[in-house]
Enzyme design. Structure first.
Site, short mmCIF file in Angstrom:
data_model
loop_
_atom_site.label_atom_id
_atom_site.label_comp_id
_atom_site.label_asym_id
_atom_site.label_seq_id
_atom_site.Cartn_x
_atom_site.Cartn_y
_atom_site.Cartn_z
N SER A 198 -23.18 -165.92 -27.02
CA SER A 198 -21.94 -165.25 -27.39
C SER A 198 -20.78 -165.76 -26.54
O SER A 198 -19.73 -166.16 -27.06
CB SER A 198 -22.13 -163.73 -27.21
OG SER A 198 -20.93 -163.04 -27.32
N VAL A 199 -20.95 -165.76 -25.23
CA VAL A 199 -19.89 -166.24 -24.33
C VAL A 199 -19.78 -167.76 -24.43
O VAL A 199 -18.69 -168.32 -24.46
CB VAL A 199 -20.20 -165.79 -22.88
CG1 VAL A 199 -19.24 -166.45 -21.89
CG2 VAL A 199 -20.11 -164.27 -22.77
N SER A 246 -33.50 -174.91 -26.95
CA SER A 246 -32.36 -175.61 -27.57
C SER A 246 -32.23 -177.05 -27.08
O SER A 246 -31.67 -177.88 -27.80
CB SER A 246 -31.06 -174.87 -27.24
OG SER A 246 -31.16 -173.52 -27.59
N CYS A 281 -16.96 -157.48 -18.39
CA CYS A 281 -15.89 -157.51 -19.39
C CYS A 281 -15.08 -156.21 -19.44
O CYS A 281 -13.85 -156.25 -19.59
CB CYS A 281 -16.47 -157.83 -20.77
SG CYS A 281 -18.02 -157.00 -21.13
N GLY A 327 -20.40 -157.88 -26.88
CA GLY A 327 -20.66 -157.75 -25.44
C GLY A 327 -22.13 -157.74 -25.10
O GLY A 327 -22.53 -158.02 -23.97
N HIS A 353 -13.05 -154.46 -26.38
CA HIS A 353 -13.49 -153.23 -25.71
C HIS A 353 -12.29 -152.29 -25.54
O HIS A 353 -11.24 -152.69 -25.04
CB HIS A 353 -14.05 -153.54 -24.32
CG HIS A 353 -15.40 -154.20 -24.32
ND1 HIS A 353 -16.13 -154.44 -25.45
CD2 HIS A 353 -16.16 -154.66 -23.28
CE1 HIS A 353 -17.28 -155.02 -25.13
NE2 HIS A 353 -17.33 -155.17 -23.82
N ASN A 400 -13.16 -158.73 -25.21
CA ASN A 400 -14.26 -158.82 -24.23
C ASN A 400 -14.80 -160.22 -24.03
O ASN A 400 -15.28 -160.55 -22.95
CB ASN A 400 -15.41 -157.89 -24.62
CG ASN A 400 -15.94 -158.13 -26.00
OD1 ASN A 400 -15.20 -158.03 -26.98
ND2 ASN A 400 -17.21 -158.45 -26.12
N1 LIG Z 1 -20.77 -161.05 -24.19
C1 LIG Z 1 -19.84 -160.61 -23.35
O1 LIG Z 1 -18.81 -160.03 -23.77
C2 LIG Z 1 -20.01 -160.81 -21.90
C3 LIG Z 1 -21.14 -161.41 -21.34
N2 LIG Z 1 -21.20 -161.61 -19.99
C4 LIG Z 1 -22.36 -162.26 -19.36
O2 LIG Z 1 -22.37 -163.63 -19.78
C5 LIG Z 1 -23.70 -164.10 -19.85
C6 LIG Z 1 -24.01 -164.57 -21.25
O3 LIG Z 1 -23.93 -163.47 -22.13
P1 LIG Z 1 -24.02 -163.63 -23.70
O4 LIG Z 1 -23.33 -164.88 -24.11
O5 LIG Z 1 -23.56 -162.34 -24.23
O6 LIG Z 1 -25.62 -163.85 -23.91
P2 LIG Z 1 -26.41 -164.53 -25.10
O7 LIG Z 1 -27.71 -163.87 -25.13
O8 LIG Z 1 -25.59 -164.53 -26.33
O9 LIG Z 1 -26.58 -166.07 -24.61
C7 LIG Z 1 -27.43 -166.41 -23.54
C8 LIG Z 1 -27.41 -167.91 -23.27
O10 LIG Z 1 -28.32 -168.18 -22.19
C9 LIG Z 1 -29.22 -169.21 -22.62
N3 LIG Z 1 -30.54 -169.04 -22.00
C10 LIG Z 1 -31.45 -168.06 -22.22
N4 LIG Z 1 -32.56 -168.27 -21.47
C11 LIG Z 1 -32.33 -169.40 -20.76
C12 LIG Z 1 -33.11 -170.13 -19.83
N5 LIG Z 1 -34.34 -169.76 -19.45
N6 LIG Z 1 -32.59 -171.25 -19.29
C13 LIG Z 1 -31.35 -171.67 -19.67
N7 LIG Z 1 -30.57 -171.03 -20.57
C14 LIG Z 1 -31.06 -169.90 -21.10
C15 LIG Z 1 -29.30 -169.07 -24.13
O11 LIG Z 1 -29.77 -170.29 -24.68
P3 LIG Z 1 -30.73 -170.33 -26.01
O12 LIG Z 1 -29.81 -170.15 -27.19
O13 LIG Z 1 -31.31 -171.70 -25.94
O14 LIG Z 1 -31.72 -169.23 -25.86
C16 LIG Z 1 -27.86 -168.76 -24.46
O15 LIG Z 1 -27.12 -169.96 -24.48
C17 LIG Z 1 -24.61 -162.94 -19.44
O16 LIG Z 1 -24.91 -163.09 -18.07
C18 LIG Z 1 -23.74 -161.73 -19.71
O17 LIG Z 1 -24.13 -160.65 -18.95
C19 LIG Z 1 -20.15 -161.24 -19.21
C20 LIG Z 1 -19.04 -160.64 -19.70
C21 LIG Z 1 -18.89 -160.37 -21.08
N1 LIG Z 2 -22.41 -155.43 -20.51
C1 LIG Z 2 -21.24 -155.96 -21.21
C2 LIG Z 2 -21.30 -157.44 -21.25
C3 LIG Z 2 -21.94 -158.03 -20.05
O1 LIG Z 2 -22.85 -158.80 -20.21
O2 LIG Z 2 -21.50 -157.65 -18.88
P1 LIG Z 2 -22.01 -158.24 -17.47
O3 LIG Z 2 -21.61 -159.67 -17.42
O4 LIG Z 2 -21.33 -157.44 -16.47
O5 LIG Z 2 -23.50 -158.11 -17.40
C4 LIG Z 2 -21.22 -155.34 -22.60
O6 LIG Z 2 -22.27 -154.92 -22.97
O7 LIG Z 2 -20.24 -155.30 -23.29
#
Ligand SMILES: NC(=O)C1=CN([C@@H]2O[C@H](COP(=O)(O)OP(=O)(O)OC[C@H]3O[C@@H](n4cnc5c(N)ncnc54)[C@H](OP(=O)(O)O)[C@@H]3O)[C@@H](O)[C@H]2O)C=CC1
Ligand SMILES: N[C@@H](CC(=O)OP(=O)(O)O)C(=O)O
EC number: 1.2.1.11
Length: 365
Positions: A15-16, A41, A156, A188, A256, A343
């Site tokens: 997502s991010v 991937s 976020c 999120g 958010h 977010n």
């Molecule tokens: N979504 C939001 O609004 C926010 C998210 N965050 C934080 O950002 C981070 C990413 O969140 P989000 O994008 O929502 O998560 P997703 O679940 O959408 O994406 C996770 C990513 O991590 C990769 N991944 C998973 N397992 C592994 C591994 N073993 N080794 C390497 N890469 C791996 C996945 O790759 P693959 O596709 O190959 O599995 C994918 O690219 C998290 O730490 C989250 O807490 C922070 C603020 C806001």
């Molecule tokens: N927990 C936030 C997103 C997130 O992943 O936050 P953090 O990076 O602090 O774990 C949400 O659910 O909207």
């Protein structure tokens, strides 16, 4: 600037990560070259590895990039590495990158509480990046190679919360009590696996694991003061500021919303009009620095009594601006208001990009 800085994204399929791709695809300072994700991937073309869920199309420039394993060797030519890694795996990967001398800007929560890691919302506390400047300067003085480092982006919901707090504290002094009730978008929760439709349609989920603790703690670091030797941030104590958060997941795709109430320490409290004026007049330092993505209007004060709304207001200033509405007196504390922030832009990837723009403008990458 001589040429573009080379950028990589860890967790590029999530997502991010997808938001990073959109924000970096035609960026004037950064050229996106390396994409990393899990071994599921790695080795595939980005277009085949990714279940694209953005409303904008996947940029052509990234479609044929072969996804790498998240190993520092694959990213060694990067001037900056953005991380959108799943927090379950981010810890050792980001540590390896830092130890390999790379500059990492991370969305994951793993290192946010480390003393020497700045926790930055770029429209709020970019001065905390002095910790990085100090590390680089110290290494130079000692004749050591330029060190790698991690900068963390906040949670976020915390990013949206602290945006209006900062100019208010600057203008009217400390806020000693704050409550926030969030209505958080499903993006999120990430994409793997994400929130199932059956759980969120026609529903509200009144629990997001760890979120309330993160909001209550991170606010005190972001609004804290840099130590005189620029090695760490002095956290606000609970006596200085009490923060209480309640977090809910709602059926919104992005954006958010937070209903907040706050009390100033100093008496008499300002008027509603004074509060609105300070928020409207706030210009973030990143904008003054000329950063490409910095919002021209950092905080949009909305007067309509049914705003802000996620679908209508989340893209103000391309998602880097924060909207604040319904500012009014509160019978318990001093004021209440509704805050809306995107977010995955100012709450995640956009903050990462803006932090990197500030680092580049300060010659720290
Ligand atoms: N979504 C939001 O609004 C926010 C998210 N965050 C934080 O950002 C981070 C990413 O969140 P989000 O994008 O929502 O998560 P997703 O679940 O959408 O994406 C996770 C990513 O991590 C990769 N991944 C998973 N397992 C592994 C591994 N073993 N080794 C390497 N890469 C791996 C996945 O790759 P693959 O596709 O190959 O599995 C994918 O690219 C998290 O730490 C989250 O807490 C922070 C603020 C806001
Ligand atoms: N927990 C936030 C997103 C997130 O992943 O936050 P953090 O990076 O602090 O774990 C949400 O659910 O909207």
């Amino acid at each position: 600037m001589a040429g573009k800085k080379i950028a990589g994204v860890l967790g590029a399929t999530g997502s991010v990560g997808q938001r990073f791709i959109l924000l970096l695809a035609n960026h004037p300072t950064f050229e996106l070259k390396v994409l990393g994700a899990s071994s599921r991937s790695a080795g595939k073309k980005y277009v085949d590895a990714t279940t694209w869920k953005q409303t904008d199309l996947m940029p052509e420039s990234v479609q044929d990039i072969i996804v790498s394993e998240c190993k520092a060797e694959a990213f060694k030519d990067c001037d900056i590495v953005f991380s959108g890694l799943d927090a379950d795996y981010a810890g050792p990967i980001e540590k390896e990158f830092k130890e390999a001398g790379l500059a990492v800007v991370s969305n994951a929560k793993n290192y946010r509480r480390e003393d020497d890691v700045p926790l930055v919302v770029p429209i709020v506390n970019p001065e905390h990046l002095d910790i990085v400047a100090n590390k680089i300067e110290t290494a130079k003085k000692e004749g050591k190679p330029r060190p790698g480092f991690i900068v963390c982006i906040s949670n976020c919901s915390t990013a949206g919360l602290v945006a209006p707090l900062k100019p208010l504290v600057d203008a009217f002094g400390p806020i000693d009590a704050l409550t926030t009730t969030t209505l958080q978008a499903i993006s999120g929760a990430g994409f793997s696996p994400g929130v199932p439709g059956i759980d969120i349609l026609d529903n509200i989920i009144p629990y997001i694991g760890g979120e309330e603790d993160k909001m209550e703690w991170e606010t005190k670091k972001i609004l804290g003061k840099l130590s005189d030797d620029k090695t760490h941030v002095q956290l606000l104590t609970s006596d200085e500021m009490k923060v209480s958060a309640q977090c809910n997941r709602v059926a919104v795709s992005d954006g958010h919303t937070e209903c907040i109430s706050l009390r100033f320490k100093n008496r008499p409290a300002p008027s509603v009009e004074q509060v609105k004026k300070v928020l409207r007049n706030y210009i973030c330092d990143a904008y003054k620095l000329g950063c490409h993505s910095a919002p021209r209007q950092t905080i949009h004060v909305l007067e309509q009594n049914d705003r802000p709304q996620p679908r209508l207001d989340r893209n103000r200033d391309a998602g880097y601006g924060v909207s604040v509405g319904r500012i009014r007196e509160d019978p318990l504390l001093d004021f209440k208001m509704v805050v809306l922030s995107h977010n995955t832009i100012i709450g995640a990837a956009g903050s990462g990009v803006l932090i990197a723009e500030i680092l580049a403008a300060r010659n720290l990458i």
